[in-house]
Design a protein around this motif. Structure first.
Motif, PDB file in Angstrom:
ATOM      1  N   GLU A 180       0.820  -1.189   0.000  1.00  0.00           N
ATOM      2  CA  GLU A 180       0.000   0.000   0.000  1.00  0.00           C
ATOM      3  C   GLU A 180       0.865   1.254   0.000  1.00  0.00           C
ATOM      4  OE1 GLU A 180      -2.812  -0.006   3.061  1.00  0.00           O
ATOM      5  OE2 GLU A 180      -3.773   1.855   2.449  1.00  0.00           O
ATOM      6  N   TYR A 181       2.015   1.155   0.657  1.00  0.00           N
ATOM      7  CA  TYR A 181       2.832   2.341   0.781  1.00  0.00           C
ATOM      8  C   TYR A 181       4.178   2.252   0.080  1.00  0.00           C
ATOM      9  CZ  TYR A 181      -0.365   3.828   4.408  1.00  0.00           C
ATOM     10  OH  TYR A 181      -1.462   4.208   5.092  1.00  0.00           O
ATOM     11  N   SER A 182       4.577   1.050  -0.193  1.00  0.00           N
ATOM     12  CA  SER A 182       5.992   0.880  -0.511  1.00  0.00           C
ATOM     13  C   SER A 182       6.332   1.049  -1.978  1.00  0.00           C
ATOM     14  CB  SER A 182       6.444  -0.504  -0.051  1.00  0.00           C
ATOM     15  OG  SER A 182       5.761  -1.470  -0.831  1.00  0.00           O
ATOM     16  N   ARG A 183       5.687   1.966  -2.630  1.00  0.00           N
ATOM     17  CA  ARG A 183       6.020   2.180  -4.039  1.00  0.00           C
ATOM     18  C   ARG A 183       7.263   3.037  -4.193  1.00  0.00           C
ATOM     19  NH1 ARG A 183       3.147  -1.779  -5.466  1.00  0.00           N
ATOM     20  NH2 ARG A 183       0.918  -1.538  -5.499  1.00  0.00           N
ATOM     21  N   ALA A 184       7.608   3.709  -3.119  1.00  0.00           N
ATOM     22  CA  ALA A 184       8.628   4.749  -3.254  1.00  0.00           C
ATOM     23  C   ALA A 184      10.039   4.221  -3.423  1.00  0.00           C
ATOM     24  CB  ALA A 184       8.573   5.667  -2.053  1.00  0.00           C
ATOM     25  N   GLY A 185      10.505   3.494  -2.448  1.00  0.00           N
ATOM     26  CA  GLY A 185      11.913   3.123  -2.474  1.00  0.00           C
ATOM     27  C   GLY A 185      12.110   1.633  -2.616  1.00  0.00           C
ATOM     28  N   GLU A 235       6.681  13.135   1.827  1.00  0.00           N
ATOM     29  CA  GLU A 235       5.475  13.761   2.365  1.00  0.00           C
ATOM     30  C   GLU A 235       4.479  14.063   1.257  1.00  0.00           C
ATOM     31  OE1 GLU A 235       6.936  17.173   4.324  1.00  0.00           O
ATOM     32  OE2 GLU A 235       7.803  16.065   6.001  1.00  0.00           O
ATOM     33  N   ARG A 236       4.995  14.563   0.159  1.00  0.00           N
ATOM     34  CA  ARG A 236       4.086  14.914  -0.939  1.00  0.00           C
ATOM     35  C   ARG A 236       3.409  13.676  -1.511  1.00  0.00           C
ATOM     36  NH1 ARG A 236       8.282  18.498  -0.949  1.00  0.00           N
ATOM     37  NH2 ARG A 236       7.802  20.706  -1.246  1.00  0.00           N
ATOM     38  N   GLN A 237       4.173  12.612  -1.617  1.00  0.00           N
ATOM     39  CA  GLN A 237       3.573  11.366  -2.122  1.00  0.00           C
ATOM     40  C   GLN A 237       2.491  10.855  -1.183  1.00  0.00           C
ATOM     41  OE1 GLN A 237       6.086   8.109  -3.435  1.00  0.00           O
ATOM     42  NE2 GLN A 237       7.652   9.580  -4.069  1.00  0.00           N
ATOM     43  N   LEU A 238       2.815  10.816   0.096  1.00  0.00           N
ATOM     44  CA  LEU A 238       1.826  10.336   1.070  1.00  0.00           C
ATOM     45  C   LEU A 238       0.573  11.196   1.018  1.00  0.00           C
ATOM     46  CD1 LEU A 238       4.030   9.483   4.183  1.00  0.00           C
ATOM     47  CD2 LEU A 238       2.664   7.905   2.824  1.00  0.00           C
ATOM     48  N   ALA A 239       0.773  12.488   0.940  1.00  0.00           N
ATOM     49  CA  ALA A 239      -0.367  13.403   0.912  1.00  0.00           C
ATOM     50  C   ALA A 239      -1.262  13.089  -0.282  1.00  0.00           C
ATOM     51  CB  ALA A 239       0.131  14.841   0.848  1.00  0.00           C
ATOM     52  N   ILE A 279       0.077  15.266   6.909  1.00  0.00           N
ATOM     53  CA  ILE A 279       1.130  14.249   6.868  1.00  0.00           C
ATOM     54  C   ILE A 279       2.282  14.657   7.768  1.00  0.00           C
ATOM     55  CG2 ILE A 279       2.815  13.105   5.392  1.00  0.00           C
ATOM     56  CD1 ILE A 279       0.033  12.181   4.866  1.00  0.00           C
ATOM     57  N   ARG A 280       2.667  15.891   7.671  1.00  0.00           N
ATOM     58  CA  ARG A 280       3.785  16.364   8.475  1.00  0.00           C
ATOM     59  C   ARG A 280       3.483  16.225   9.966  1.00  0.00           C
ATOM     60  NH1 ARG A 280       7.977  18.843   6.861  1.00  0.00           N
ATOM     61  NH2 ARG A 280       8.125  20.187   8.692  1.00  0.00           N
ATOM     62  N   GLU A 281       2.264  16.538  10.344  1.00  0.00           N
ATOM     63  CA  GLU A 281       1.899  16.405  11.763  1.00  0.00           C
ATOM     64  C   GLU A 281       1.950  14.947  12.200  1.00  0.00           C
ATOM     65  OE1 GLU A 281      -1.841  18.382  11.842  1.00  0.00           O
ATOM     66  OE2 GLU A 281      -0.938  20.341  11.500  1.00  0.00           O
ATOM     67  N   ALA A 282       1.460  14.085  11.356  1.00  0.00           N
ATOM     68  CA  ALA A 282       1.494  12.650  11.694  1.00  0.00           C
ATOM     69  C   ALA A 282       2.940  12.173  11.834  1.00  0.00           C
ATOM     70  CB  ALA A 282       0.779  11.836  10.618  1.00  0.00           C
ATOM     71  N   LEU A 283       3.778  12.613  10.923  1.00  0.00           N
ATOM     72  CA  LEU A 283       5.178  12.183  10.976  1.00  0.00           C
ATOM     73  C   LEU A 283       5.874  12.743  12.221  1.00  0.00           C
ATOM     74  CD1 LEU A 283       6.305  12.408   7.241  1.00  0.00           C
ATOM     75  CD2 LEU A 283       5.563  10.428   8.564  1.00  0.00           C
ATOM     76  N   HIS A 284       5.531  13.970  12.582  1.00  0.00           N
ATOM     77  CA  HIS A 284       6.132  14.533  13.788  1.00  0.00           C
ATOM     78  C   HIS A 284       5.721  13.744  15.026  1.00  0.00           C
ATOM     79  CE1 HIS A 284       7.506  18.058  11.532  1.00  0.00           C
ATOM     80  NE2 HIS A 284       8.236  18.349  12.579  1.00  0.00           N
ATOM     81  N   GLU A 285       4.511  13.244  14.982  1.00  0.00           N
ATOM     82  CA  GLU A 285       4.057  12.438  16.121  1.00  0.00           C
ATOM     83  C   GLU A 285       4.910  11.173  16.225  1.00  0.00           C
ATOM     84  OE1 GLU A 285      -0.177  12.936  16.203  1.00  0.00           O
ATOM     85  OE2 GLU A 285      -0.346  11.080  17.346  1.00  0.00           O
ATOM     86  N   LEU A 286       5.115  10.532  15.093  1.00  0.00           N
ATOM     87  CA  LEU A 286       5.927   9.308  15.087  1.00  0.00           C
ATOM     88  C   LEU A 286       7.375   9.636  15.458  1.00  0.00           C
ATOM     89  CD1 LEU A 286       4.545   7.523  11.923  1.00  0.00           C
ATOM     90  CD2 LEU A 286       4.037   7.082  14.325  1.00  0.00           C
ATOM     91  N   GLN A 287       7.787  10.811  15.053  1.00  0.00           N
ATOM     92  CA  GLN A 287       9.143  11.238  15.366  1.00  0.00           C
ATOM     93  C   GLN A 287       9.297  11.382  16.880  1.00  0.00           C
ATOM     94  OE1 GLN A 287       9.892  14.497  12.741  1.00  0.00           O
ATOM     95  NE2 GLN A 287      11.945  14.819  13.558  1.00  0.00           N
ATOM     96  N   GLY A 288       8.349  12.059  17.481  1.00  0.00           N
ATOM     97  CA  GLY A 288       8.396  12.221  18.933  1.00  0.00           C
ATOM     98  C   GLY A 288       8.372  10.879  19.636  1.00  0.00           C
ATOM     99  N   ARG A 289       7.773   9.934  18.991  1.00  0.00           N
ATOM    100  CA  ARG A 289       7.638   8.607  19.571  1.00  0.00           C
ATOM    101  C   ARG A 289       8.868   7.746  19.283  1.00  0.00           C
ATOM    102  NH1 ARG A 289       1.698   6.463  18.607  1.00  0.00           N
ATOM    103  NH2 ARG A 289       1.326   8.606  19.167  1.00  0.00           N
TER     104      ARG A 289
END
Lengths: 252, 252
Positions: free
Chosen positions: A246-251, B29-33, B43-53
């Motif tokens: 679902e996500y892994s098209r990128a790398g 980020e652009r791809q995910l969006a 997307i950026r907010e979600a990633l920051h959450e995972l980053q903090g985690r």
DNA sequence: CGGAGTCCACTGGTCTGACCAGTTTTTGAA
DNA sequence: TTCAAAAACTGGTCAGACCAGTGGACTCCG
């Protein structure tokens, strides 16, 4: 370093140093943005970082608040870096049980091998106490029985690791899960499992003891899994490539 | 619940379940969006959450990557609660190995069962790198190989516990014990053990993998025991954290 | 007077599109 | 062929707009 990270660190230190008390409200995003001279997006990213770290909680329409520290943290020891895995991920509970299954088995094995007279006495006492009451409604006695066996393994590392895992479970599982399922059949099964474990350990049969212990944990684990299913939350087991696609098209 | 949180949970679950392996790059980020049909801010907010985690790491200009599931590895010094066990009781090392034997076996078992294509690729890569050099003199590669297998078990609890135990060992055992004993016969045995473990995991044979892993740890354990008997100062307590860090590069 | 609405000023949540700043790849000239 | 410039990525920040819950104030009616 990114501005959002600097801000999140700054806020976190402020909170941890006591500048902001638990439950206290944090200035609104727009206020923070103006005061710190950055855009609101940066503030939001910083806050999300703290959110992921469990330092703050945010409520739509109300604001962000300093999260109250877990009260039990100090009693039970330290804040495990693993803890964050549990928030919102009940699946981790089964990962936990998966590991416990193995370790409880090992503990029983070693206990059957190494238990001294004193150990046997303690185990017997704990077992008798357990037998007198309903094991489903008496998690404390249940814990005592298992603990006695683990300690009889005479491996402090094992004792500590299992204790940590158990503490983690207690913090995540609804208080006395067993209570929610006072089915007679299940109670009988658990009693029988305890008895098998007990007899194997006392008789000094490592292999049998191990088998009984793992079977017991597995039984509990599966019971919980069933409950979860009935409760509506679906637990998914090992995933293969499909999920990734679902996500892994990128790398590569 | 906020979209950004749903996305962060979804991504985290994907990672924990093995859909995305450690070190793997996350789509931009652009791809995910685009793909998820939301704005980049979310997307950026979600990633920051995972980053903090601590689940992902982000690097400017490069992208976001799944962090290795071992938290304590590069984090700020956290004092393990297990440490106190060692003070005055260096003998605990063998208790540690006793537990590791069990858990490494379980990890291998699960890895053989659950490894995705990506996991197999990582394991193979680590194994090849290991094969090219002398395993006794290259603790780092050895560690990488074992870590790849453990992570392929897709059980974060297991990963964490084993990592803790390993760190514990590194803090107590003199750097690269193996180096002190570059006996040819031993080297050959270890190579063979690694190969057996590798082949069993890749072939998807849980029982064989488990057996190979436990045998390996047991072998190392017994080798250490022999060394100790021979009178070497196998174990030493590091004086301070700096000293400890010196050891944290060695492996099994 | 007192309660029940309505309204409005907050709060966080999302979107858009632009631009800056590192990194990697491509390109084109020496 | 070599290598440096340029283009095409990546994440980081900004601006301003609008949506969506929350809660208080202020009506208006009984």
């Amino acid at each position: 370093m990114a501005i959002s990270q600097e801000i999140s660190y700054r806020l976190e230190r402020l909170i941890l140093d006591g500048g902001l008390a638990p439950e206290q409200k944090i200035p609104s995003e727009r206020q923070l943005a103006t005061r710190l001279g950055v855009s609101r997006a940066v503030i939001r990213e910083a806050l999300h970082e703290l959110q992921g770290r469990g330092v703050i909680e945010t409520r739509h329409g109300k604001g962000s608040f300093v999260a109250s520290m877990v009260p039990g943290a100090n009693e039970l020891g330290e804040q495990s870096p693993l803890m964050h895995l549990f928030e919102g991920h009940p699946r981790t509970l089964f990962d936990l049980l998966e590991v416990r299954e193995q370790l409880e088995g090992q503990a029983a094995y070693l206990a059957a091998q190494r238990a001294t007279r004193l150990d046997r006495h303690r185990i017997t006492k704990a077992f008798r106490a357990l037998e007198d009451t309903d094991p489903l409604s008496n998690a404390r006695l249940d814990h005592g029985f298992h603990l006695a066996i683990v300690e009889a393994s005479h491996n402090p590392v094992l004792v500590h690791v299992l204790n940590s895992l158990k503490n983690m479970m207690l913090l995540t599982v609804q208080a006395s899960v067993a209570n929610l399922n006072p089915r007679e059949e299940m109670r009988k099964k658990i009693v029988r499992q305890h008895r098998q474990l007990y007899e194997a350990v006392i008789a000094g049969k490592p292999a049998s003891a191990q088998k009984a212990a793992t079977a017991h944990v597995r039984f509990v684990s599966e019971a919980m899994r069933d409950m979860e299913k009935e409760g509506g939350t679906l637990i998914r087991l090992p995933v293969n490539q499909e999920a990734a696609n679902e996500y892994s098209r990128a790398g590569t």
